[in-house]
Design a protein around this motif. Structure first.
Motif, PDB file in Angstrom:
ATOM      1  N   ARG A   1       0.825  -1.186   0.000  1.00  0.00           N
ATOM      2  CA  ARG A   1       0.000   0.000   0.000  1.00  0.00           C
ATOM      3  C   ARG A   1       0.867   1.247   0.000  1.00  0.00           C
ATOM      4  O   ARG A   1       2.023   1.234   0.422  1.00  0.00           O
ATOM      5  CB  ARG A   1      -0.920   0.001   1.226  1.00  0.00           C
ATOM      6  N   PHE A   2       0.304   2.338  -0.475  1.00  0.00           N
ATOM      7  CA  PHE A   2       1.043   3.582  -0.592  1.00  0.00           C
ATOM      8  C   PHE A   2       1.566   4.040   0.769  1.00  0.00           C
ATOM      9  O   PHE A   2       2.719   4.470   0.897  1.00  0.00           O
ATOM     10  CB  PHE A   2       0.136   4.657  -1.210  1.00  0.00           C
ATOM     11  N   GLU A   3       0.707   3.942   1.812  1.00  0.00           N
ATOM     12  CA  GLU A   3       1.128   4.386   3.134  1.00  0.00           C
ATOM     13  C   GLU A   3       2.309   3.569   3.643  1.00  0.00           C
ATOM     14  O   GLU A   3       3.264   4.103   4.232  1.00  0.00           O
ATOM     15  CB  GLU A   3      -0.027   4.255   4.134  1.00  0.00           C
ATOM     16  N   VAL A   4       2.276   2.244   3.412  1.00  0.00           N
ATOM     17  CA  VAL A   4       3.355   1.368   3.863  1.00  0.00           C
ATOM     18  C   VAL A   4       4.633   1.677   3.110  1.00  0.00           C
ATOM     19  O   VAL A   4       5.744   1.708   3.683  1.00  0.00           O
ATOM     20  CB  VAL A   4       2.940  -0.104   3.698  1.00  0.00           C
ATOM     21  N   ARG A   5       4.510   1.916   1.814  1.00  0.00           N
ATOM     22  CA  ARG A   5       5.711   2.236   1.026  1.00  0.00           C
ATOM     23  C   ARG A   5       6.347   3.528   1.506  1.00  0.00           C
ATOM     24  O   ARG A   5       7.573   3.637   1.624  1.00  0.00           O
ATOM     25  CB  ARG A   5       5.350   2.342  -0.470  1.00  0.00           C
ATOM     26  N   MET A   6       5.521   4.574   1.776  1.00  0.00           N
ATOM     27  CA  MET A   6       6.086   5.838   2.246  1.00  0.00           C
ATOM     28  C   MET A   6       6.755   5.673   3.605  1.00  0.00           C
ATOM     29  O   MET A   6       7.830   6.248   3.867  1.00  0.00           O
ATOM     30  CB  MET A   6       4.979   6.894   2.332  1.00  0.00           C
ATOM     31  N   LEU A   7       6.134   4.863   4.498  1.00  0.00           N
ATOM     32  CA  LEU A   7       6.760   4.617   5.799  1.00  0.00           C
ATOM     33  C   LEU A   7       8.070   3.838   5.629  1.00  0.00           C
ATOM     34  O   LEU A   7       9.081   4.129   6.305  1.00  0.00           O
ATOM     35  CB  LEU A   7       5.789   3.838   6.689  1.00  0.00           C
ATOM     36  N   PHE A   8       8.075   2.877   4.729  1.00  0.00           N
ATOM     37  CA  PHE A   8       9.290   2.091   4.483  1.00  0.00           C
ATOM     38  C   PHE A   8      10.411   2.987   3.962  1.00  0.00           C
ATOM     39  O   PHE A   8      11.562   2.905   4.417  1.00  0.00           O
ATOM     40  CB  PHE A   8       8.981   0.974   3.489  1.00  0.00           C
ATOM     41  N   PHE A   9      10.107   3.881   3.021  1.00  0.00           N
ATOM     42  CA  PHE A   9      11.139   4.775   2.483  1.00  0.00           C
ATOM     43  C   PHE A   9      11.628   5.744   3.547  1.00  0.00           C
ATOM     44  O   PHE A   9      12.816   6.097   3.598  1.00  0.00           O
ATOM     45  CB  PHE A   9      10.594   5.533   1.275  1.00  0.00           C
ATOM     46  N   ALA A  10      10.714   6.221   4.422  1.00  0.00           N
ATOM     47  CA  ALA A  10      11.153   7.132   5.486  1.00  0.00           C
ATOM     48  C   ALA A  10      12.073   6.422   6.464  1.00  0.00           C
ATOM     49  O   ALA A  10      13.095   6.990   6.908  1.00  0.00           O
ATOM     50  CB  ALA A  10       9.929   7.687   6.215  1.00  0.00           C
ATOM     51  N   LEU A  11      11.712   5.186   6.819  1.00  0.00           N
ATOM     52  CA  LEU A  11      12.588   4.428   7.705  1.00  0.00           C
ATOM     53  C   LEU A  11      13.923   4.129   7.032  1.00  0.00           C
ATOM     54  O   LEU A  11      14.986   4.199   7.657  1.00  0.00           O
ATOM     55  CB  LEU A  11      11.900   3.119   8.116  1.00  0.00           C
ATOM     56  N   LEU A  12      13.846   3.775   5.736  1.00  0.00           N
ATOM     57  CA  LEU A  12      15.081   3.463   5.008  1.00  0.00           C
ATOM     58  C   LEU A  12      16.004   4.668   4.923  1.00  0.00           C
ATOM     59  O   LEU A  12      17.236   4.546   5.000  1.00  0.00           O
ATOM     60  CB  LEU A  12      14.739   2.936   3.622  1.00  0.00           C
ATOM     61  N   ALA A  13      15.411   5.867   4.787  1.00  0.00           N
ATOM     62  CA  ALA A  13      16.239   7.071   4.698  1.00  0.00           C
ATOM     63  C   ALA A  13      16.966   7.360   5.999  1.00  0.00           C
ATOM     64  O   ALA A  13      18.069   7.949   6.012  1.00  0.00           O
ATOM     65  CB  ALA A  13      15.353   8.258   4.317  1.00  0.00           C
ATOM     66  N   GLY A  14      16.404   6.944   7.127  1.00  0.00           N
ATOM     67  CA  GLY A  14      17.070   7.205   8.406  1.00  0.00           C
ATOM     68  C   GLY A  14      17.980   6.113   8.881  1.00  0.00           C
ATOM     69  O   GLY A  14      18.636   6.265   9.938  1.00  0.00           O
ATOM     70  N   VAL A  15      18.021   4.973   8.162  1.00  0.00           N
ATOM     71  CA  VAL A  15      18.860   3.847   8.588  1.00  0.00           C
ATOM     72  C   VAL A  15      20.332   4.232   8.700  1.00  0.00           C
ATOM     73  O   VAL A  15      20.992   3.924   9.718  1.00  0.00           O
ATOM     74  CB  VAL A  15      18.645   2.637   7.652  1.00  0.00           C
ATOM     75  N   PRO A  16      20.946   4.885   7.715  1.00  0.00           N
ATOM     76  CA  PRO A  16      22.390   5.191   7.847  1.00  0.00           C
ATOM     77  C   PRO A  16      22.700   6.034   9.077  1.00  0.00           C
ATOM     78  O   PRO A  16      23.663   5.755   9.810  1.00  0.00           O
ATOM     79  CB  PRO A  16      22.703   5.941   6.546  1.00  0.00           C
ATOM     80  N   SER A  17      21.881   7.050   9.307  1.00  0.00           N
ATOM     81  CA  SER A  17      22.161   7.909  10.459  1.00  0.00           C
ATOM     82  C   SER A  17      21.981   7.166  11.768  1.00  0.00           C
ATOM     83  O   SER A  17      22.787   7.291  12.711  1.00  0.00           O
ATOM     84  CB  SER A  17      21.226   9.122  10.438  1.00  0.00           C
ATOM     85  N   VAL A  18      20.943   6.358  11.861  1.00  0.00           N
ATOM     86  CA  VAL A  18      20.702   5.615  13.102  1.00  0.00           C
ATOM     87  C   VAL A  18      21.815   4.610  13.340  1.00  0.00           C
ATOM     88  O   VAL A  18      22.336   4.472  14.476  1.00  0.00           O
ATOM     89  CB  VAL A  18      19.323   4.922  13.044  1.00  0.00           C
ATOM     90  N   VAL A  19      22.194   3.882  12.283  1.00  0.00           N
ATOM     91  CA  VAL A  19      23.259   2.882  12.434  1.00  0.00           C
ATOM     92  C   VAL A  19      24.563   3.542  12.852  1.00  0.00           C
ATOM     93  O   VAL A  19      25.291   3.071  13.750  1.00  0.00           O
ATOM     94  CB  VAL A  19      23.415   2.087  11.125  1.00  0.00           C
TER      95      VAL A  19
ATOM     96  N   TRP B   1      13.823   8.191  15.464  1.00  0.00           N
ATOM     97  CA  TRP B   1      13.791   7.697  14.077  1.00  0.00           C
ATOM     98  C   TRP B   1      12.382   7.240  13.685  1.00  0.00           C
ATOM     99  O   TRP B   1      11.846   7.634  12.649  1.00  0.00           O
ATOM    100  CB  TRP B   1      14.792   6.564  13.975  1.00  0.00           C
ATOM    101  N   LEU B   2      11.755   6.426  14.541  1.00  0.00           N
ATOM    102  CA  LEU B   2      10.408   5.948  14.243  1.00  0.00           C
ATOM    103  C   LEU B   2       9.394   7.091  14.253  1.00  0.00           C
ATOM    104  O   LEU B   2       8.492   7.154  13.413  1.00  0.00           O
ATOM    105  CB  LEU B   2      10.003   4.878  15.262  1.00  0.00           C
ATOM    106  N   GLY B   3       9.528   8.010  15.222  1.00  0.00           N
ATOM    107  CA  GLY B   3       8.595   9.132  15.269  1.00  0.00           C
ATOM    108  C   GLY B   3       8.689  10.028  14.043  1.00  0.00           C
ATOM    109  O   GLY B   3       7.680  10.490  13.500  1.00  0.00           O
ATOM    110  N   THR B   4       9.936  10.272  13.597  1.00  0.00           N
ATOM    111  CA  THR B   4      10.105  11.099  12.385  1.00  0.00           C
ATOM    112  C   THR B   4       9.500  10.413  11.167  1.00  0.00           C
ATOM    113  O   THR B   4       8.847  11.040  10.321  1.00  0.00           O
ATOM    114  CB  THR B   4      11.593  11.378  12.159  1.00  0.00           C
ATOM    115  N   ALA B   5       9.722   9.078  11.038  1.00  0.00           N
ATOM    116  CA  ALA B   5       9.160   8.350   9.893  1.00  0.00           C
ATOM    117  C   ALA B   5       7.628   8.363   9.923  1.00  0.00           C
ATOM    118  O   ALA B   5       6.970   8.568   8.894  1.00  0.00           O
ATOM    119  CB  ALA B   5       9.688   6.915   9.892  1.00  0.00           C
ATOM    120  N   LEU B   6       7.039   8.151  11.126  1.00  0.00           N
ATOM    121  CA  LEU B   6       5.573   8.169  11.225  1.00  0.00           C
ATOM    122  C   LEU B   6       5.011   9.566  10.948  1.00  0.00           C
ATOM    123  O   LEU B   6       3.963   9.719  10.322  1.00  0.00           O
ATOM    124  CB  LEU B   6       5.145   7.677  12.614  1.00  0.00           C
TER     125      LEU B   6
END
Length: 477
Positions: A42-60, A87-92
């Motif tokens: 779903r569109f909402e899931v994809r946008m959440l996935f991309f937001a989480l993916l964008a923050g992975v490098p910084s979090v790691v 990270w999760l709050g920013t993605a949500l």
């Protein structure tokens, strides 16, 4: 976050335009299994996935620095939790700020689809991308609202006109079943529309009206009246289905009214002329009878008798001329069509008038089919009237002709006093001339109409005077 919708509007999940994953799966299972479609998030899931993916490098990177550095375990776990929560709050939050406006637009479009134009999006500004979209949606809603209001007003006006006009209107579907009729149709059939809607044209006595020529005159008897009817039939489509529109106009009533008015005018004119002649004849006959009864008679009684008889003879001759003119008007023969050269005919008519100079402006060489004798009589009548009017003021007369499209126009202008009473121009036997018969213009118009043309008289706009225009069709000669 404040809702972009109007007051009292609740955001809702879109019902149209955006399908859920469950709906996607249901539709996929319902389709023929020709090939397996690729499952999409779903569109909402994809946008959440991309937001989480964008923050992975910084979090790691942050977590590695915490755990590889010289920090206490409590500090490491506390900061790691804060970083992950941030990270999760920013993605949500990113997901919410992206999906919520789309849900708002979905609600607005759904309201427009359901013809609810009262909702407006708040935050419509032309200075950002989302604001521009909301501005356009609000403008679309206002435009559709105006069009719907105009359509409702036009429909109400149409229904009012249909109910008030004295013309029977019927609508039939492809099975020739009655679907709509107006109040005049109810009076014609003698029944209310609620009782007969859905019945066939044959059952209503209108079967013959849906056959044959779409435009004709028929003699039909209905429960609400009988007589001659002008029939008009046309086809249209409603919801993609063919329908027929039937219009019936009663010709008997207006024809009877016109006939009654014609008889009234004729009787009024005949009575006026007969009284003008019979009243003096009756008076003079009584005077002569008294003269003959006198004893002794006066010495000049023979002269009085002769003058009285002369008056009776003059009035009888006037009455005879009137009846002859009436007979002539009623016996206009059918035109005998032949080739007529317009220029030759006009020049011959102008040459017959010698009382004043006539300015003739020759037009193009034209030939048309007409009755030369009747057409010449028409032009003589018009030219004679123009010369009579010009002589009253000492003005002139001009004649010209021209071809306009497929019609011949002949114009005769004078510089006389103009028309004194335009309402009686073509009333039979009405005249303002002392020795006029009152049939010249009526006869001229009959000749013009018998040739398929028309005749008009009106005051000139550039100066005092009258302008007569003859229009004749340019048929092939």
């Amino acid at each position: 976050m404040p809702s972009p919708l109007g007051e009292g509007a609740e955001p809702r999940k879109p019902t149209t335009g955006h399908r859920s994953m469950a709906n996607d799966c249901a539709e996929t299972s319902a389709r023929p299994p020709r090939r397996s479609p690729r499952r999409r998030m779903r569109f909402e899931v994809r946008m959440l996935f991309f937001a989480l993916l964008a923050g992975v490098p910084s979090v790691v990177a942050t977590v590695l620095l915490l755990w590889l550095g010289d920090y206490a375990n409590a500090t490491r776990w506390t900061l790691t939790g804060l970083v992950v929560m941030f990270w999760l709050g920013t993605a949500l939050s990113f997901r919410f700020h992206l999906v919520y406006p789309l849900q708002t637009l979905s609600n607005l479009l759904s309201a427009l689809r359901e013809e609810d134009y009262s909702l407006r999006a708040r935050g419509a500004r032309p200075d950002d991308a989302l604001g521009e979209v909301l501005v356009e949606v609000n403008a679309l809603s206002e435009d559709l609202r105006g069009r719907r209001l105009g359509a409702l007003e036009a429909t109400a006006l149409l229904r009012k006109v249909m109910a008030e006009i004295d013309v029977a209107v019927f609508t039939f579907d492809s099975e020739q079943c009655l679907r709509l009729m107006n109040r005049a149709g109810e009076r014609l059939l003698g029944q209310l529309s609620e009782r007969i809607l859905g019945r066939t044209a044959a059952e209503l006595g209108l079967g013959d009206c849906l056959k044959g020529e779409p435009s004709r005159i028929m003699t039909i008897s209905f429960p609400g009246g009988a007589g001659r009817w002008a029939l008009r039939r046309s086809a249209f489509r409603e919801s993609g289905m063919p329908h027929e529109l039937l219009v019936l106009t009663d010709l008997s009533r207006p024809l009877r009214e016109e006939e009654r008015q014609a008889w009234q005018r004729l009787i009024r004119v005949l009575g006026h002329e007969l009284n003008n002649s019979l009243a003096p004849i009756k008076s003079m006959a009584g005077t002569l009878e008294t003269l003959l009864e006198r004893q002794p008679r006066p010495a000049d009684w023979e002269d009085d008798m002769r003058r009285g008889l002369d008056v009776i003879e003059a009035r009888a001759a006037a009455l005879s001329r009137f009846m002859e003119a009436y007979s002539r008007l009623a016996r206009l023969p059918t035109p005998k069509m032949q080739a007529v050269e317009v220029g030759t005919l006009v020049r011959r008519v102008v040459g017959l008038e010698s009382r004043t100079a006539i300015a003739l402006s020759p037009g193009p060489d034209l030939t048309l089919r007409a009755d030369p004798d009747q057409l010449e009589q028409l032009l003589i009548n018009l030219l004679r009237n123009a010369v009579d009017a010009a002589l009253e003021t000492g003005g002139g007369v001009s004649v010209w002709w021209i071809r306009r499209s497929d019609q011949l126009e002949v114009c005769i202008r004078d510089e006389g006093p103009g028309l004194s009473n335009t309402s009686n121009l073509f009333v039979p036997f009405f005249t303002t001339k002392p020795m006029g018969s009152g049939i010249g213009l009526v006869l001229s118009r009959q000749i013009a109409e018998a040739h398929g043309g028309s005749l008009t008289l009106e005051d000139r706009k550039d100066r005092a005077g009258c302008e007569a225009r003859l229009w004749l069709p340019m048929q092939s000669a």
